[in-house]
Enzyme design. Structure first.
Site, PDB file in Angstrom:
ATOM      1  N   ASN A  10       0.757 -21.403  -6.375  1.00 25.74           N
ATOM      2  CA  ASN A  10       0.795 -21.526  -5.186  1.00 25.74           C
ATOM      3  C   ASN A  10       1.810 -22.610  -4.534  1.00 25.74           C
ATOM      4  OD1 ASN A  10       0.370 -21.747  -2.290  1.00 25.74           O
ATOM      5  ND2 ASN A  10      -1.494 -22.524  -2.339  1.00 25.74           N
ATOM      6  N   LYS A  12       3.132 -23.257  -1.859  1.00 25.67           N
ATOM      7  CA  LYS A  12       2.871 -23.934  -0.753  1.00 25.67           C
ATOM      8  C   LYS A  12       4.299 -23.996  -0.015  1.00 25.67           C
ATOM      9  CE  LYS A  12      -1.318 -26.207  -2.276  1.00 25.67           C
ATOM     10  NZ  LYS A  12      -2.224 -27.143  -2.123  1.00 25.67           N
ATOM     11  N   HIS A  96      -7.037 -19.373   2.120  1.00 21.01           N
ATOM     12  CA  HIS A  96      -6.750 -20.775   1.497  1.00 21.01           C
ATOM     13  C   HIS A  96      -7.433 -21.982   2.291  1.00 21.01           C
ATOM     14  CE1 HIS A  96      -4.614 -24.257  -0.142  1.00 21.01           C
ATOM     15  NE2 HIS A  96      -5.028 -23.634  -1.063  1.00 21.01           N
ATOM     16  N   GLU A  98      -6.320 -24.834   3.101  1.00 25.14           N
ATOM     17  CA  GLU A  98      -5.295 -25.356   4.110  1.00 25.14           C
ATOM     18  C   GLU A  98      -5.212 -24.556   5.442  1.00 25.14           C
ATOM     19  OE1 GLU A  98      -2.235 -25.837   1.394  1.00 25.14           O
ATOM     20  OE2 GLU A  98      -3.440 -27.383   0.572  1.00 25.14           O
ATOM     21  N   GLU A 168     -12.263 -22.518  -4.619  1.00 25.94           N
ATOM     22  CA  GLU A 168     -11.529 -23.947  -4.706  1.00 25.94           C
ATOM     23  C   GLU A 168     -12.300 -24.737  -3.755  1.00 25.94           C
ATOM     24  OE1 GLU A 168      -7.149 -22.960  -5.066  1.00 25.94           O
ATOM     25  OE2 GLU A 168      -7.393 -22.572  -3.299  1.00 25.94           O
ATOM     26  N   GLY A 174      -5.412 -30.901  -4.356  1.00 25.58           N
ATOM     27  CA  GLY A 174      -4.382 -31.809  -3.969  1.00 25.58           C
ATOM     28  C   GLY A 174      -4.554 -33.331  -4.197  1.00 25.58           C
ATOM     29  N   SER A 214      -6.825 -29.111  -8.284  1.00 26.20           N
ATOM     30  CA  SER A 214      -6.118 -30.067  -9.318  1.00 26.20           C
ATOM     31  C   SER A 214      -6.362 -29.595 -10.723  1.00 26.20           C
ATOM     32  CB  SER A 214      -6.544 -31.223  -9.120  1.00 26.20           C
ATOM     33  OG  SER A 214      -6.419 -32.040  -7.871  1.00 26.20           O
TER      34      SER A 214
HETATM   35  C1  PEP Z   1      -4.290 -24.866  -4.353  1.00 27.95           C
HETATM   36  O1  PEP Z   1      -3.494 -25.243  -3.232  1.00 27.95           O
HETATM   37  O2  PEP Z   1      -4.881 -23.758  -4.141  1.00 27.95           O
HETATM   38  C2  PEP Z   1      -4.390 -25.991  -5.069  1.00 27.95           C
HETATM   39  C3  PEP Z   1      -5.571 -25.717  -6.013  1.00 27.95           C
HETATM   40  O3  PEP Z   1      -3.734 -27.039  -5.200  1.00 27.95           O
HETATM   41  P1  PEP Z   1      -3.908 -28.244  -6.287  1.00 27.95           P
HETATM   42  O4  PEP Z   1      -3.700 -27.547  -7.422  1.00 27.95           O
HETATM   43  O5  PEP Z   1      -2.844 -28.957  -6.042  1.00 27.95           O
HETATM   44  O6  PEP Z   1      -5.024 -29.021  -6.262  1.00 27.95           O
END
Ligand code: PEP
Length: 251
Positions: A10, A12, A96, A98, A168, A174, A214
């Protein structure tokens, strides 16, 4: 036994067209001979056409990070599933964290998008996951179950082959903090149980449940070793070839 995983990046709100084309081309070159896993990259809307031209006909799928809940019409600033289809998008990431937390998307809105995307033949990656305070309050299962049940409300069993769930935990996105493989596995097993209750054992045994939060080259292997984890949704580490490749090629 070797397993196949679904590894998604992703991107972003990062990159220009040139950067996106370069990264996509590098991934095409490096992943060309890896038939083991399934891959997807999800760039911003403005990069889709560029990336689509680079990855068309390869083993990397094209994903979008969102779509409008409406098919088309007077919806300023939104992007329609018809426009995404026109660009070669195959998969849409919905719900997601966000979108849920920064842009206040609720389960009802996400469900509307899920059904519209399925109606137009897209695969959907439905993201779910709890906030830190919800985890600390012992509400992980309650939160995840609600997001699944409401997110999939009205979705027919015959459409479940086009659904991927990404677990997630919001506190891990992040932040550099990763769920332990055991904690992640416990939620993945629970997610599969919820799907079994809703759609039966056969569908539950087949659904892919990705872990996101992460994921890095040094933790991918132990996470993917868990029985119910079927892939990864990768944010930060998907932005650089040096960090995404070891994840994509892990064995
Ligand atoms: C994501 O945005 O779906 C995500 C898992 O980000 P990150 O890997 O940076 O934690």
């Amino acid at each position: 036994m070797s397993r196949n995983y679904y590894i998604a990046g992703n991107w972003k709100m990062h990159m220009t067209r040139q950067q996106a084309a370069e990264l996509a081309q590098a991934l095409v070159n490096e992943l060309r001979d890896v038939s083991k896993h399934r891959y997807l990259i999800a760039p911003s809307f403005t990069l889709l056409e560029t990336v689509s031209a680079v990855i068309e006909g390869t083993n990397i799928r094209l994903g979008a990070q969102n779509c409008s809940p409406e098919e088309q019409g007077a919806h300023t600033g939104e992007v329609s599933v018809l426009q995404l289809k026109d660009l070669g998008v195959q998969t849409i990431i919905l719900g997601h964290s966000e979108r849920r937390h920064s842009y206040k998307e609720d389960d009802e809105l996400i469900n509307k998008k899920v059904k519209l995307a399925l109606k137009h033949g897209f695969e959907v990656i439905l993201c779910i996951g709890e906030l830190l305070e919800e985890r600390e309050a012992g509400k992980v299962e309650e939160v995840c179950e609600t997001q699944i049940v409401k997110g999939l409300e009205g979705v027919k069993a015959s459409d479940l082959s086009s659904i991927v769930i990404a677990y997630e935990p919001v506190w891990a996105i992040g932040t550099g903090k990763t769920a332990t493989p055991e904690d992640a596995e416990a939620v993945h097993a629970f997610v599969r149980k919820v799907i079994e209750r809703l759609y039966g054992e056969d569908i539950a045994s087949k659904i892919i449940i990705q872990y996101g939060g992460s994921v890095k080259p040094d933790n991918v292997k132990e996470l993917m070793a868990m029985e119910n984890i079927g892939g990864a949704l990768v944010g930060g580490a998907s932005l650089k070839i040096d960090s995404f490749l070891p994840i994509a090629r892990f064995s």
